[in-house]
Design a protein around this motif. Sequence first.
Motif, PDB file in Angstrom:
ATOM      1  N   HIS A 159      -3.912   2.002   2.143  1.00 26.22           N
ATOM      2  CA  HIS A 159      -2.877   1.707   3.143  1.00 26.22           C
ATOM      3  C   HIS A 159      -3.500   1.651   4.541  1.00 26.22           C
ATOM      4  O   HIS A 159      -3.167   0.782   5.352  1.00 26.22           O
ATOM      5  N   TRP A 160      -4.393   2.589   4.834  1.00 27.38           N
ATOM      6  CA  TRP A 160      -5.075   2.605   6.131  1.00 27.38           C
ATOM      7  C   TRP A 160      -5.863   1.299   6.334  1.00 27.38           C
ATOM      8  O   TRP A 160      -5.819   0.696   7.410  1.00 27.38           O
ATOM      9  N   GLN A 161      -6.589   0.875   5.298  1.00 23.72           N
ATOM     10  CA  GLN A 161      -7.403  -0.337   5.419  1.00 23.72           C
ATOM     11  C   GLN A 161      -6.535  -1.568   5.658  1.00 23.72           C
ATOM     12  O   GLN A 161      -6.876  -2.419   6.485  1.00 23.72           O
ATOM     13  N   LYS A 162      -5.405  -1.653   4.983  1.00 22.27           N
ATOM     14  CA  LYS A 162      -4.487  -2.774   5.215  1.00 22.27           C
ATOM     15  C   LYS A 162      -3.931  -2.734   6.632  1.00 22.27           C
ATOM     16  O   LYS A 162      -3.828  -3.761   7.305  1.00 22.27           O
ATOM     17  N   GLN A 163      -3.577  -1.541   7.073  1.00 20.35           N
ATOM     18  CA  GLN A 163      -3.045  -1.368   8.423  1.00 20.35           C
ATOM     19  C   GLN A 163      -4.086  -1.777   9.462  1.00 20.35           C
ATOM     20  O   GLN A 163      -3.789  -2.479  10.426  1.00 20.35           O
ATOM     21  N   GLU A 164      -5.337  -1.342   9.269  1.00 23.32           N
ATOM     22  CA  GLU A 164      -6.405  -1.662  10.211  1.00 23.32           C
ATOM     23  C   GLU A 164      -6.745  -3.152  10.206  1.00 23.32           C
ATOM     24  O   GLU A 164      -7.059  -3.722  11.245  1.00 23.32           O
TER      25      GLU A 164
END
Length: 196
Positions: free
Chosen positions: A176-181
């Motif tokens: 989720h963090w990677q998609k957000q970033e």
Amino acid sequence: MTEIETPRLVLRRFRVRDAAPMAAYRNDPEIARYQAWPSPLTPEAATDQARVYSGQDPEQTGWFQYAIELKADRSLAGDLGVNLHDNRLQADLGYTLAPALHGHGYATEAVRAVLGHLFRRGLHRVSAECDARNTRSARLLERTGFNLEGQRPEFTLNINTGEWTDTLLYGLLASHWQKQEAGSQPTAETNGLQHR
């Protein structure tokens, strides 16, 4: 020891001289009401705590407490703790900021920097909890990508007031963090984050 640097902050190891400013913000009633530490924190206890924090190792399992330092004047703004689990793939996160500095984005900046650091290290998941009455903290977690995963009614006993409080449970997966970033958030290379 890796320091984490952002445009306005340095997240670093605690020093004994951080004891007095740490005691000042931790003894503020509006801060202490949401936390689990004994209050008031005496000067002696604060010195002992800063000494313990200064000896922690961020590469080892268990808690490591970052001192959040303002670059502008090198003052202690707050602290951010990371509890690395034994599997080294999960961690818990908690933070405290001096009340005079609320509302300026410092806590968000610090949390985002530490999350980026943890996920680049290969962590799979980061969790956080907060007192359900602490709406500012809950909003910060949601703003930095955490998902509300549940609520435990009357789960935490406040050792200072004797009241039972509800606890909100948050989690953030690396995916989720990677998609957000990759979407709307700037990367570490473009927002000035540096690791030393």
